[in-house]
Design an enzyme around this catalytic site. Structure first.
Site, short mmCIF file in Angstrom:
data_model
loop_
_atom_site.label_atom_id
_atom_site.label_comp_id
_atom_site.label_asym_id
_atom_site.label_seq_id
_atom_site.Cartn_x
_atom_site.Cartn_y
_atom_site.Cartn_z
N LYS A 1 0.56 -1.26 -0.16
CA LYS A 1 0.16 -0.04 -0.24
C LYS A 1 0.82 1.59 0.06
O LYS A 1 1.09 1.96 0.27
CB LYS A 1 -1.06 0.04 1.13
CG LYS A 1 -1.96 -1.77 1.30
CD LYS A 1 -2.52 -1.36 2.20
CE LYS A 1 -3.71 -2.44 1.57
NZ LYS A 1 -3.50 -3.62 1.89
N ARG A 2 2.05 1.19 -0.13
CA ARG A 2 3.08 2.61 -0.46
C ARG A 2 2.37 3.45 -1.43
O ARG A 2 0.82 3.36 -2.00
CB ARG A 2 4.06 1.95 -1.24
CG ARG A 2 5.08 0.69 -0.73
CD ARG A 2 5.28 1.19 0.42
NE ARG A 2 6.46 0.34 -0.17
CZ ARG A 2 6.30 -0.78 1.54
NH1 ARG A 2 5.92 -0.39 2.51
NH2 ARG A 2 7.63 -1.64 1.86
#
Lengths: 306, 306
Positions: free
Chosen positions: A118-119
């Site tokens: 979930k960058r």
């Protein structure tokens, strides 16, 4: 990159990865494995499979042994694995090595890999993350947080395309708190998650392959399945990653709308319900994991259009 | 954790970290170092300081040598360092080791550490990230993406508090694309970033120390300084991390409103403009970095209330 007459011997070219979009690759793998199930790997050092992990010399080695055993047991019923990066990072540098080993093992077993980190960051840092995910880990898909807007998402899309991979933007997550921000109603109509869905569709428009699937997909919680038909309407070509089945309360039976266009249009991800199935049914960890993954696989497969 | 009569000799207790909130710790450090400047470390293997990096045996070793030299040069004018996690992760496990080495070096030089990873995930994974950041890296602050809502942010706040550290929620970032999502107008009034600011204030209400600063702060781009007075109004106790000065176009002179309540209420972060100052002024990298950091330090210090 390779011209027809460049003198490279054909047997060193990986044909599937070079000749088609990620959506086509995924569709082929889903058909081949007859599975839309993603095996989530969120290893908790305090809850590893006891027999597998007990002989390891370090926590990181125990995590690798556990993940390999889980992949070997449940992988045959799945099309991909989804390691949760947080669970490896908490072990430091040894954890990152463990992550690389788990990715390699999954590839050896014929599974696609989804880096669940979930960058999301401004462009120059997003580019560095894309290098970490698509060049370093060689992920086939990576989850990306879209809060920072288009210019922060584009380097992930570019990095994925250069590697014949794809991205999955968080659109409507599976946790109760998703209502706080993602469900906010906007002044010009619709909810925030619907705006995120539109951006997903726009950024993915150039990446739709022959199977009708784009290389820019979405994460959509299976805990609120009433969102799926609307999501599909807003993102007709998106691969929808559907977390929340099992431990979080979602049911695979409720996600049929995700498969409306194509079997590979929905990927059902389950982690604790597969890995921890033996705690409920009292069986052998590997046997129970395989049985639960196979139950999910056959249930999802029966829901999908032929 | 330590009772008055537990027999532990006082000289093995770290008094600042045990006796006060993170906001008080930060206020003390800012006063002691007379600096509100954060040294951003975004090492690009293609743009390291040539003399320092050339002798290293690996890319990761070169990155560590570069970051140590940058810290030694510019650190005396700063109160904290902010390594960008993406730049280390792209080097794999060796990069994570490099990250740990850079954190350790910064602590040795008396600097606070900010882990800039912009993490965010559902609660069980957020808890794992908090372990990675506050136990593994021993960060004093970590940037967190709030898109997933309160239940996804709370484990970061809890992990930070347990370590006498703090979190910085992304409220309004410094990139042009921030307008796509963060600036959206909501049906019940205000913009999304203002809602994020309110959540920051709410989650930080229990963490306000004697200096009037909370352990839940915010990232607010210095590229749009007209937002700062409104942000301060919505988050009177938040530590505001102000990126975007220098390479991204923001000016330190424009952020005075961040310091309205307290000098430590605003942290000005600069990365490329310090590390790459020698490219503009033609000087020695270390000398130019120190000069630019000192210019920022004295400019910001002069803006703040006494």
């Amino acid at each position: 990159m390779l011209a027809a007459d460049d003198g490279v011997a054909p047997n060193i070219i990986a044909p599937v990865r070079m000749s088609s979009t990620f959506g086509d690759l995924l569709a082929a793998r889903v058909a081949e494995r007859e599975s839309q199930i993603v095996l989530g790997l969120d290893p908790d050092p305090g809850a590893l499979w006891p027999e597998v992990a007990s002989g390891a010399g370090s926590t990181a080695a125990a995590v690798v042994a556990h993940c390999r055993a889980v992949i070997d047991a449940a992988g045959p019923a799945c099309v991909a694995v989804k390691p949760q990066l947080a669970c490896f990072e908490r072990l430091g540098a040894a954890g990152w090595e463990a992550l690389e080993a788990v990715f390699a093992h999954a590839r050896e077993r014929g599974l696609l890999t989804i880096a669940d980190g979930k960058r999301g960051d401004i462009a120059v840092s997003a580019h560095a993350y894309a290098q970490a995910l698509f060049e370093g880990l060689r992920a086939d898909l990576a989850t990306v947080n879209p809060l920072l807007g288009r210019d922060a998402i584009e380097p992930f899309v570019a990095g994925a395309r250069a590697a014949d991979a794809g991205v999955l933007l968080l659109v409507r997550t599976s946790n109760p708190g998703a209502a706080d921000i993602e469900d906010l109603e906007l002044a010009d109509g619709g909810r925030l998650w619907e705006r995120l869905a539109r951006i997903t569709d726009e950024l993915g428009a150039d990446g739709v392959g022959e199977a009708g699937l784009s290389d820019v997909g979405a994460v959509l919680g299976a805990t609120e399945p009433h969102h799926i038909p609307r999501a599909r309407e807003l993102m007709p070509h998106a691969i929808l990653l559907l977390p929340g089945v099992g431990a979080q309360g979602g049911r695979v039976e409720d996600v049929a709308a995700a498969f409306a266009a194509a079997r590979a249009g929905g990927l059902v991800t389950a982690s604790r319900s597969i890995v921890g199935a033996y705690r409920t049914d009292g069986g052998d960890p590997a046997h129970s994991a395989r049985a639960e993954a196979e139950r999910l696989r056959s249930t999802a497969w029966a829901l999908a259009p032929a």
